[in-house]
Write a protein that holds these residues in place. Structure first.
Motif, PDB file in Angstrom:
ATOM      1  N   PRO A   1      33.614 -56.948 -15.041  1.00 10.55           N
ATOM      2  CA  PRO A   1      32.826 -56.912 -16.282  1.00 10.55           C
ATOM      3  C   PRO A   1      32.380 -58.323 -16.660  1.00 10.55           C
ATOM      4  N   GLY A   2      31.159 -58.430 -17.174  1.00  9.63           N
ATOM      5  CA  GLY A   2      30.677 -59.721 -17.642  1.00  9.63           C
ATOM      6  C   GLY A   2      29.323 -60.059 -17.068  1.00  9.63           C
ATOM      7  N   GLY A   3      28.872 -61.236 -17.412  1.00 14.82           N
ATOM      8  CA  GLY A   3      27.558 -61.688 -17.008  1.00 14.82           C
ATOM      9  C   GLY A   3      26.638 -61.716 -18.205  1.00 14.82           C
ATOM     10  N   THR A   4      25.362 -61.751 -17.926  1.00  4.16           N
ATOM     11  CA  THR A   4      24.357 -61.826 -18.987  1.00  4.16           C
ATOM     12  C   THR A   4      23.441 -60.624 -18.897  1.00  4.16           C
ATOM     13  N   SER A   5      23.244 -59.982 -20.041  1.00  9.28           N
ATOM     14  CA  SER A   5      22.329 -58.846 -20.100  1.00  9.28           C
ATOM     15  C   SER A   5      21.047 -59.271 -20.803  1.00  9.28           C
ATOM     16  N   THR A   6      19.932 -58.788 -20.288  1.00  8.16           N
ATOM     17  CA  THR A   6      18.642 -59.076 -20.916  1.00  8.16           C
ATOM     18  C   THR A   6      18.104 -57.878 -21.684  1.00  8.16           C
ATOM     19  N   PHE A   7      18.890 -56.795 -21.768  1.00  9.64           N
ATOM     20  CA  PHE A   7      18.426 -55.609 -22.481  1.00  9.64           C
ATOM     21  C   PHE A   7      18.299 -55.906 -23.976  1.00  9.64           C
ATOM     22  N   ASN A   8      17.163 -55.551 -24.553  1.00  6.35           N
ATOM     23  CA  ASN A   8      16.876 -55.825 -25.963  1.00  6.35           C
ATOM     24  C   ASN A   8      17.813 -55.107 -26.926  1.00  6.35           C
ATOM     25  N   ASP A   9      18.327 -53.958 -26.524  1.00  9.60           N
ATOM     26  CA  ASP A   9      19.123 -53.133 -27.444  1.00  9.60           C
ATOM     27  C   ASP A   9      20.620 -53.213 -27.190  1.00  9.60           C
ATOM     28  N   VAL A  10      21.070 -54.225 -26.449  1.00 12.20           N
ATOM     29  CA  VAL A  10      22.506 -54.401 -26.200  1.00 12.20           C
ATOM     30  C   VAL A  10      22.908 -55.798 -26.672  1.00 12.20           C
ATOM     31  N   PRO A  11      23.291 -55.917 -27.954  1.00 16.06           N
ATOM     32  CA  PRO A  11      23.719 -57.226 -28.450  1.00 16.06           C
ATOM     33  C   PRO A  11      25.084 -57.610 -27.864  1.00 16.06           C
ATOM     34  N   ARG A  12      25.365 -58.885 -27.833  1.00 20.68           N
ATOM     35  CA  ARG A  12      26.656 -59.353 -27.311  1.00 20.68           C
ATOM     36  C   ARG A  12      27.838 -58.726 -28.051  1.00 20.68           C
TER      37      ARG A  12
ATOM     38  N   HIS B   1      28.130 -55.594 -28.909  1.00 25.21           N
ATOM     39  CA  HIS B   1      28.339 -54.188 -28.542  1.00 25.21           C
ATOM     40  C   HIS B   1      29.560 -54.101 -27.638  1.00 25.21           C
ATOM     41  N   TRP B   2      30.427 -53.115 -27.872  1.00 21.47           N
ATOM     42  CA  TRP B   2      31.685 -53.002 -27.120  1.00 21.47           C
ATOM     43  C   TRP B   2      31.469 -52.927 -25.611  1.00 21.47           C
ATOM     44  N   SER B   3      30.309 -52.426 -25.183  1.00 25.92           N
ATOM     45  CA  SER B   3      30.072 -52.227 -23.750  1.00 25.92           C
ATOM     46  C   SER B   3      29.231 -53.333 -23.113  1.00 25.92           C
ATOM     47  N   TYR B   4      28.958 -54.399 -23.842  1.00 23.40           N
ATOM     48  CA  TYR B   4      28.071 -55.453 -23.349  1.00 23.40           C
ATOM     49  C   TYR B   4      28.460 -55.934 -21.951  1.00 23.40           C
ATOM     50  N   ASP B   5      29.732 -56.243 -21.738  1.00 26.70           N
ATOM     51  CA  ASP B   5      30.178 -56.780 -20.448  1.00 26.70           C
ATOM     52  C   ASP B   5      30.009 -55.780 -19.307  1.00 26.70           C
ATOM     53  N   TYR B   6      30.191 -54.495 -19.599  1.00 23.57           N
ATOM     54  CA  TYR B   6      30.026 -53.464 -18.565  1.00 23.57           C
ATOM     55  C   TYR B   6      28.543 -53.286 -18.213  1.00 23.57           C
ATOM     56  N   ILE B   7      27.713 -53.255 -19.239  1.00 25.49           N
ATOM     57  CA  ILE B   7      26.272 -53.108 -19.013  1.00 25.49           C
ATOM     58  C   ILE B   7      25.719 -54.332 -18.292  1.00 25.49           C
ATOM     59  N   ALA B   8      26.173 -55.525 -18.694  1.00 29.89           N
ATOM     60  CA  ALA B   8      25.735 -56.756 -18.034  1.00 29.89           C
ATOM     61  C   ALA B   8      26.122 -56.741 -16.560  1.00 29.89           C
ATOM     62  N   ALA B   9      27.317 -56.252 -16.253  1.00 32.91           N
ATOM     63  CA  ALA B   9      27.764 -56.187 -14.858  1.00 32.91           C
ATOM     64  C   ALA B   9      26.840 -55.291 -14.042  1.00 32.91           C
ATOM     65  N   LEU B  10      26.489 -54.126 -14.594  1.00 35.81           N
ATOM     66  CA  LEU B  10      25.584 -53.214 -13.873  1.00 35.81           C
ATOM     67  C   LEU B  10      24.207 -53.825 -13.691  1.00 35.81           C
ATOM     68  N   GLU B  11      23.742 -54.502 -14.712  1.00 34.51           N
ATOM     69  CA  GLU B  11      22.424 -55.146 -14.622  1.00 34.51           C
ATOM     70  C   GLU B  11      22.442 -56.267 -13.581  1.00 34.51           C
ATOM     71  N   ASN B  12      23.496 -57.059 -13.575  1.00 29.58           N
ATOM     72  CA  ASN B  12      23.571 -58.214 -12.681  1.00 29.58           C
ATOM     73  C   ASN B  12      23.660 -57.841 -11.205  1.00 29.58           C
ATOM     74  N   VAL B  13      24.212 -56.667 -10.897  1.00 28.92           N
ATOM     75  CA  VAL B  13      24.287 -56.251  -9.488  1.00 28.92           C
ATOM     76  C   VAL B  13      23.166 -55.280  -9.123  1.00 28.92           C
ATOM     77  N   GLY B  14      22.258 -55.014 -10.068  1.00 27.53           N
ATOM     78  CA  GLY B  14      21.084 -54.197  -9.787  1.00 27.53           C
ATOM     79  C   GLY B  14      21.291 -52.697  -9.864  1.00 27.53           C
ATOM     80  N   ILE B  15      22.394 -52.259 -10.462  1.00 28.69           N
ATOM     81  CA  ILE B  15      22.641 -50.820 -10.586  1.00 28.69           C
ATOM     82  C   ILE B  15      21.807 -50.221 -11.709  1.00 28.69           C
ATOM     83  N   SER B  16      21.601 -50.973 -12.767  1.00 27.73           N
ATOM     84  CA  SER B  16      20.821 -50.465 -13.893  1.00 27.73           C
ATOM     85  C   SER B  16      19.636 -51.382 -14.165  1.00 27.73           C
TER      86      SER B  16
END
Length: 119
Positions: A63-74, A76-91
């Motif tokens: 978990p972790g990294g940087t998310s560029t999604f407009n609707d996921v503020p730092r 948000h409880w799931s920020y690190d999980y969403i950032a991880a998916l974004e960083n490896v190209g899953i989402s």
């Protein structure tokens, strides 16, 4: 998938071995409020944020990294999980948004799983 983790379906609740499962007769549905206020609501739809956490943990991602999604503020409880998916190209999101609190659709579930298994 993370070592020691497996996904099985097709159980009706009385089986004692994997060989007894019948995935055609007993559809497996993932849903529920995972960890929200300590409650588990098994009939609540799974959100995209919850799915992000499931994928990250099940596939041994960090978990972790940087998310560029407009609707996921730092915050948000799931920020690190969403950032991880974004960083490896899953989402990839939808027009710059992840929509973390919306229910995950079947098509989105398949896309998450495909990305995690083939990424």
């Amino acid at each position: 998938m993370k070592n020691g983790v497996a996904i099985y379906g097709g159980f009706n609740g009385i089986e004692t071995t994997l060989a007894e499962r019948d995935y055609k007769a007993n559809e497996t549905i993932l849903s529920g409020d995972i960890g929200a206020n300590g409650a588990f609501k098994s009939n609540a739809p799974m959100t995209r944020a919850q799915m992000a956490k499931v994928i990250v943990l099940a596939f041994g991602l960090t978990p972790g990294g940087t998310s560029t999604f407009n609707d996921v503020p730092r915050t948000h409880w799931s920020y690190d999980y969403i950032a991880a998916l974004e960083n490896v190209g899953i989402s990839l999101g939808d027009n710059g948004n992840f929509k973390p609190d919306e229910p995950v659709t079947r098509a989105q579930f398949v896309a998450f799983m495909y990305g995690a298994m083939n990424g």
